[in-house]
Enzyme design. Sequence first.
Site, PDB file in Angstrom:
ATOM      1  N   ASP A   1      70.119 -98.444  13.406  1.00  0.00           N
ATOM      2  CA  ASP A   1      70.510 -99.859  13.567  1.00  0.00           C
ATOM      3  C   ASP A   1      69.289-100.771  13.532  1.00  0.00           C
ATOM      4  OD1 ASP A   1      69.564 -98.978  16.039  1.00  0.00           O
ATOM      5  OD2 ASP A   1      71.288 -99.681  17.197  1.00  0.00           O
TER       6      ASP A   1
ATOM      7  N   ASP B   1      62.489-101.018  16.596  1.00  0.00           N
ATOM      8  CA  ASP B   1      61.899-101.977  17.533  1.00  0.00           C
ATOM      9  C   ASP B   1      60.438-101.577  17.778  1.00  0.00           C
ATOM     10  OD1 ASP B   1      61.863-104.030  19.458  1.00  0.00           O
ATOM     11  OD2 ASP B   1      62.554-102.716  21.043  1.00  0.00           O
TER      12      ASP B   1
HETATM   13  P1  IMP Z   1      62.581 -98.232  19.337  1.00  0.00           P
HETATM   14  O1  IMP Z   1      61.906 -99.127  20.340  1.00  0.00           O
HETATM   15  O2  IMP Z   1      62.139 -98.560  17.944  1.00  0.00           O
HETATM   16  O3  IMP Z   1      62.399 -96.809  19.700  1.00  0.00           O
HETATM   17  O4  IMP Z   1      64.122 -98.571  19.382  1.00  0.00           O
HETATM   18  C1  IMP Z   1      64.974 -97.865  20.222  1.00  0.00           C
HETATM   19  C2  IMP Z   1      66.390 -98.372  20.219  1.00  0.00           C
HETATM   20  O5  IMP Z   1      66.439 -99.526  21.028  1.00  0.00           O
HETATM   21  C3  IMP Z   1      67.016 -98.835  18.921  1.00  0.00           C
HETATM   22  O6  IMP Z   1      67.489 -97.787  18.128  1.00  0.00           O
HETATM   23  C4  IMP Z   1      68.177 -99.646  19.480  1.00  0.00           C
HETATM   24  O7  IMP Z   1      69.256 -98.812  19.784  1.00  0.00           O
HETATM   25  C5  IMP Z   1      67.576-100.249  20.720  1.00  0.00           C
HETATM   26  N1  IMP Z   1      67.216-101.661  20.510  1.00  0.00           N
HETATM   27  C6  IMP Z   1      66.024-102.187  20.199  1.00  0.00           C
HETATM   28  N2  IMP Z   1      66.083-103.521  20.072  1.00  0.00           N
HETATM   29  C7  IMP Z   1      67.376-103.843  20.290  1.00  0.00           C
HETATM   30  C8  IMP Z   1      68.112-105.088  20.275  1.00  0.00           C
HETATM   31  O8  IMP Z   1      67.592-106.187  20.026  1.00  0.00           O
HETATM   32  N3  IMP Z   1      69.439-104.987  20.552  1.00  0.00           N
HETATM   33  C9  IMP Z   1      70.069-103.821  20.823  1.00  0.00           C
HETATM   34  N4  IMP Z   1      69.427-102.648  20.832  1.00  0.00           N
HETATM   35  C10 IMP Z   1      68.101-102.650  20.578  1.00  0.00           C
HETATM   36 MG    MG Z   2      69.573 -97.041  18.158  1.00  0.00          MG
END
Ligand code: IMP
Ligand code: MG
Length: 191
Positions: free
Chosen positions: A110, A113
Site C-alpha cells: 500500500d 513510509d
Molecule cells: P514502513 O515504515 O515503510 O515500514 O511502512 C510500514 C507500514 O506502515 C505500511 O505498509 C503501512 O501499512 C503503514 N503506514 C505508513 N504510513 C501510513 C499512512 O499514512 N497511513 C496508513 N498506514 C501507513
Molecule cells: Mg502495509
Amino acid sequence: MSSSAAYRDTSWASDIDHVLLSEEEIQEKVAELAARLREDYAGRQLLLVGVLKGAAVFLSDLMRHLSMPLCIDFVQLRSYGHATISSGQVEIVKDLEWSVEGWDVVVVEDIVDTGRTQDYLLRQLHMRGAGSVRICALLSKPSRRKVDVTIDYLGFDVPNVFVVGYGLDFAERYRNLPFVAVLRPEAYKTP
Ligand code: IMP
Ligand code: MG
C-alpha cells in the site's frame, strides 16, 4: 459512484479533512502500473506477494488488469501496531504459504513510509531464493524514508501526512474508502 458521492454518503465523512487521491485518479494509475507489469512479466513465472492488510484492495484491482498466468500469496508484517509512528521493528505475523524459490516476485504494498517493511521483506525473499524481486507500491512518502528501497512500480508520492482509504487504515478503520484521504485531527482521538 464518484469519489465525491462516496465521500458524502459515508458516515465517516466528518472524519475526513480532504481527499488526496480520488477514486478515478487511483483507478487510472492502477491500470497504468498493470500495463507496465503485463509488458515486463510476459512469459515469466510471476508471483504477486500482497502485504496484508493494507495492500488487499490494491492487489485485487491490480491483478484484474493482468491477463497473463500468475499466482498470488500474502504475507502480514507488523511494524506499526495501532499507532501512527513506526516502532522500527518488523516481524512476520502471517508468513507466505508458497516457497518463492525461482519465482519472479512482485511485492504489492500500500505505502512505503520509512522503508523498513520492504527492506525486511526483500531480504527475506532473496534469502528464500526468489528468482527476482521488485516492489509495486501505490504510495510512497519519500520524506519519511529511513532505509533506501527501490520502488520499481510506484503509483504516487505523497507528502508527510497520515493517509487512509483504499486499503490503508487508522486503527483498522477506513480501509474500505474507495479514495485516499487525510483525516481531521479529531478522528485520531475517537476509539
Ligand atoms: P514502513 O515504515 O515503510 O515500514 O511502512 C510500514 C507500514 O506502515 C505500511 O505498509 C503501512 O501499512 C503503514 N503506514 C505508513 N504510513 C501510513 C499512512 O499514512 N497511513 C496508513 N498506514 C501507513
Ligand atoms: Mg502495509
